[in-house]
Scaffold this active site. Structure first.
Site, PDB file in Angstrom:
ATOM      1  N   CYS A 111       0.732  -1.146   0.054  1.00 59.29           N
ATOM      2  CA  CYS A 111       0.109   0.020   0.070  1.00 59.29           C
ATOM      3  C   CYS A 111       0.860   1.264   0.091  1.00 59.29           C
ATOM      4  O   CYS A 111       0.267   2.268  -0.233  1.00 59.29           O
ATOM      5  CB  CYS A 111      -0.905   0.046   1.148  1.00 59.29           C
ATOM      6  SG  CYS A 111      -1.872  -1.562   1.100  1.00 59.29           S
ATOM      7  N   HIS A 262      -3.728   7.307   2.852  1.00 61.09           N
ATOM      8  CA  HIS A 262      -3.893   5.838   2.191  1.00 61.09           C
ATOM      9  C   HIS A 262      -5.251   5.490   2.810  1.00 61.09           C
ATOM     10  O   HIS A 262      -5.370   5.736   4.113  1.00 61.09           O
ATOM     11  CB  HIS A 262      -2.612   4.869   2.854  1.00 61.09           C
ATOM     12  CG  HIS A 262      -3.302   3.404   2.453  1.00 61.09           C
ATOM     13  ND1 HIS A 262      -3.887   2.940   1.280  1.00 61.09           N
ATOM     14  CD2 HIS A 262      -3.171   2.267   3.312  1.00 61.09           C
ATOM     15  CE1 HIS A 262      -3.997   1.635   1.283  1.00 61.09           C
ATOM     16  NE2 HIS A 262      -3.824   1.315   2.433  1.00 61.09           N
ATOM     17  N   ASN A 292     -10.530  -0.247  -0.085  1.00 60.38           N
ATOM     18  CA  ASN A 292      -8.911  -0.254  -0.083  1.00 60.38           C
ATOM     19  C   ASN A 292      -8.222  -0.743  -1.424  1.00 60.38           C
ATOM     20  O   ASN A 292      -8.359  -1.916  -1.494  1.00 60.38           O
ATOM     21  CB  ASN A 292      -8.458  -0.870   1.322  1.00 60.38           C
ATOM     22  CG  ASN A 292      -6.757  -0.956   1.470  1.00 60.38           C
ATOM     23  OD1 ASN A 292      -6.264  -0.334   0.553  1.00 60.38           O
ATOM     24  ND2 ASN A 292      -6.453  -1.262   2.589  1.00 60.38           N
TER      25      ASN A 292
HETATM   26  O1  UT7 Z   1      -3.637  -1.397   3.672  1.00 61.17           O
HETATM   27  C1  UT7 Z   1      -3.365  -1.804   4.923  1.00 61.17           C
HETATM   28  C2  UT7 Z   1      -4.543  -2.724   4.915  1.00 61.17           C
HETATM   29  N1  UT7 Z   1      -5.077  -3.190   6.385  1.00 61.17           N
HETATM   30  C3  UT7 Z   1      -5.446  -2.299   7.141  1.00 61.17           C
HETATM   31  O2  UT7 Z   1      -5.661  -1.320   7.022  1.00 61.17           O
HETATM   32  C4  UT7 Z   1      -6.144  -3.084   8.219  1.00 61.17           C
HETATM   33  C5  UT7 Z   1      -6.291  -2.428   9.390  1.00 61.17           C
HETATM   34  N2  UT7 Z   1      -7.129  -2.795  10.631  1.00 61.17           N
HETATM   35  C6  UT7 Z   1      -8.606  -2.533  10.573  1.00 61.17           C
HETATM   36  O3  UT7 Z   1      -8.960  -1.675   9.479  1.00 61.17           O
HETATM   37  C7  UT7 Z   1      -9.322  -3.253  11.457  1.00 61.17           C
HETATM   38  O4  UT7 Z   1      -8.689  -3.946  12.442  1.00 61.17           O
HETATM   39  C8  UT7 Z   1     -10.418  -4.416  10.524  1.00 61.17           C
HETATM   40  C9  UT7 Z   1     -11.584  -3.285   9.977  1.00 61.17           C
HETATM   41  C10 UT7 Z   1      -9.764  -5.183   9.720  1.00 61.17           C
HETATM   42  C11 UT7 Z   1     -11.227  -4.911  11.702  1.00 61.17           C
HETATM   43  O5  UT7 Z   1     -11.827  -4.135  12.797  1.00 61.17           O
HETATM   44  P1  UT7 Z   1     -11.570  -4.519  14.379  1.00 61.17           P
HETATM   45  O6  UT7 Z   1     -12.419  -3.290  14.919  1.00 61.17           O
HETATM   46  O7  UT7 Z   1     -10.106  -4.527  14.687  1.00 61.17           O
HETATM   47  O8  UT7 Z   1     -12.306  -5.882  14.590  1.00 61.17           O
HETATM   48  P2  UT7 Z   1     -11.905  -7.270  14.938  1.00 61.17           P
HETATM   49  O9  UT7 Z   1     -10.868  -7.759  14.029  1.00 61.17           O
HETATM   50  O10 UT7 Z   1     -11.576  -6.984  16.369  1.00 61.17           O
HETATM   51  O11 UT7 Z   1     -13.164  -8.098  15.095  1.00 61.17           O
HETATM   52  C12 UT7 Z   1     -14.449  -7.862  15.885  1.00 61.17           C
HETATM   53  C13 UT7 Z   1     -15.276  -8.711  15.610  1.00 61.17           C
HETATM   54  C14 UT7 Z   1     -14.641 -10.299  15.750  1.00 61.17           C
HETATM   55  O12 UT7 Z   1     -15.536 -10.972  16.291  1.00 61.17           O
HETATM   56  P3  UT7 Z   1     -15.558 -11.547  17.721  1.00 61.17           P
HETATM   57  O13 UT7 Z   1     -14.436 -12.179  17.852  1.00 61.17           O
HETATM   58  O14 UT7 Z   1     -15.558 -10.196  18.484  1.00 61.17           O
HETATM   59  O15 UT7 Z   1     -16.811 -12.310  18.071  1.00 61.17           O
HETATM   60  C15 UT7 Z   1     -14.660 -10.700  14.177  1.00 61.17           C
HETATM   61  O16 UT7 Z   1     -14.787 -11.780  14.004  1.00 61.17           O
HETATM   62  O17 UT7 Z   1     -15.719  -8.637  14.290  1.00 61.17           O
HETATM   63  C16 UT7 Z   1     -15.767  -9.922  13.628  1.00 61.17           C
HETATM   64  N3  UT7 Z   1     -15.747  -9.599  12.252  1.00 61.17           N
HETATM   65  C17 UT7 Z   1     -16.796  -9.205  11.408  1.00 61.17           C
HETATM   66  N4  UT7 Z   1     -17.927  -9.357  11.667  1.00 61.17           N
HETATM   67  C18 UT7 Z   1     -18.854  -8.761  10.736  1.00 61.17           C
HETATM   68  C19 UT7 Z   1     -14.513  -9.670  11.323  1.00 61.17           C
HETATM   69  N5  UT7 Z   1     -14.785  -9.107  10.282  1.00 61.17           N
HETATM   70  C20 UT7 Z   1     -16.110  -9.001  10.070  1.00 61.17           C
HETATM   71  C21 UT7 Z   1     -17.157  -8.626   9.120  1.00 61.17           C
HETATM   72  N6  UT7 Z   1     -18.321  -8.769   9.397  1.00 61.17           N
HETATM   73  N7  UT7 Z   1     -16.605  -8.384   7.972  1.00 61.17           N
END
Ligand code: UT7
Length: 336
Positions: A111, A262, A292
């Protein structure tokens, strides 16, 4: 001598995929995706390739700069999703554009790729080796996404953004007294944290191999990400590298008109603005519409701003991003 961006272009696949479309594929919802990321839809290739999107964006950047393909000295394609390992995408783009004189090669900084390409172009032009460069971030990440992994597949989109960068001998001073061109650049890499965002290529396998590397279950041939680790890295590293770029140029946050970051997550952008104590209205965003697109996010947003008249001569802009590697970078420039 100054080095400036004098033209931009972008190309997106025609097909738009909404969060509701995603919810028909994996267990997710429009509400979750919007709240956690700010994304509402993304463009997904229906057959458009990295090379074709890149060539289209480059053609637009040349037209915007008023330069012909034959005048281009250097073409840099930043991509982590090329169709081919050989030839490189930049050579394909050179062929498609008919940019006969240009030296062409790819670079992969995920990225951060567009910023690394800008820095590389800057270095070549600054040394006098080339007079100009066509740089482009182009991705079809939909090839690398695991469409059954809801934690990643909702985030990414496909697209390409390009910029024409050139040396200007004129000491171009704007009406606000600022000198047109790139004022500072900072970039960095941290390979020790690389596995938080990975995607596997072929492993060593030949008739003479004495040991075949053990399969690492944490590495897949699809994008695998520890989202929280990447989030922490981004919210810490992006503000500090923007601050370093400002320090290098002897500037303070208040002197910046726009922060073109980004586009990974609206919460990351808001956190960066907060840490810098900068006004969030100075952080334009388009991730709601396009998701993204890795190396393409910054140049696509820059092109949208340019074409919608939001960039004015004399505006001081910060470009900054982060990505797999892990990599990061920031640049300060005066638009002209
Ligand atoms: O270009 C660089 C690329 N990457 C990034 O910039 C990613 C940086 N990270 C992020 O943007 C965030 O960490 C994410 C958007 C990827 C995830 O958000 P988060 O607030 O950190 O969520 P999390 O990973 O802590 O997940 C929270 C919950 C989990 O469920 P439990 O364990 O709390 O029951 C996940 O399984 O959300 C669940 N989850 C979803 N639920 C519905 C993860 N993905 C999804 C989804 N829909 N698509």
């Amino acid at each position: 001598m100054a080095i400036k961006i004098s033209g931009t272009g972008s190309a997106l696949p025609k097909q738009s995929i909404t969060n509701d479309d995603m919810a028909r594929l994996v267990e997710t919802s429009d509400e979750w995706i919007r709240q956690r990321t700010g994304i509402a839809q993304r463009r997904i290739s229906a057959g458009e390739t990295v090379a074709a999107l890149a060539a289209k964006a480059c053609g637009m950047a040349l037209e915007n700069a008023g330069v012909s393909a034959q005048e281009v000295d250097l073409i840099l394609v930043a991509t982590c999703s090329p169709e081919l390992l050989l030839p490189c995408c930049a050579c394909q783009v050179q062929g498609l554009l008919g940019a006969k004189r240009a030296v062409a090669f790819d670079l992969n900084a995920a990225c951060s790729g567009f910023l690394f390409a800008l820095n590389t172009a800057y270095a070549y032009i600054e040394t006098g080796m080339y007079r100009n460069a066509l740089i482009v971030g182009s991705e079809v990440l939909s090839k690398l996404v695991d469409w059954s992994d809801r934690s990643t597949c909702v985030l990414f989109g496909d697209g390409a953004g390009a910029a024409f960068v050139e040396k200007t001998n004129d000491n171009e001073v704007c009406s606000n007294g600022r000198h047109v061109g790139i004022e500072s650049m900072v970039q960095g890499s941290d390979g020790t944290k690389g596995m938080v965002l990975s995607c596997k290529e072929r492993t060593v396998s030949n008739p003479f191999a004495v040991s075949v590397p053990e399969e690492d279950e944490d590495i897949s041939s699809y994008i695998k990400m520890d989202g929280q680790e990447v989030y922490k890295f981004a919210t810490r590293q992006v503000p500090s590298c923007i601050q370093a770029a400002l320090d290098q140029a002897g500037l303070c946050v208040e002197e910046i008109d726009l922060f073109v970051l980004h586009q990974a997550n609206v919460r990351i952008i808001e956190s960066v603005a907060k840490r810098l104590k900068a006004d969030i209205s100075k952080f334009p965003m388009n991730l709601e519409r396009v998701g993204n697109m890795s190396s393409a996010t910054i140049p696509v947003l820059l092109d949208e701003l340019n074409r919608s008249g939001r960039l004015h001569r004399g505006d001081r802009i910060v470009l900054s991003g982060f990505g797999a590697g892990l990599t990061y970078g920031a640049s300060v420039l005066v638009w002209g």
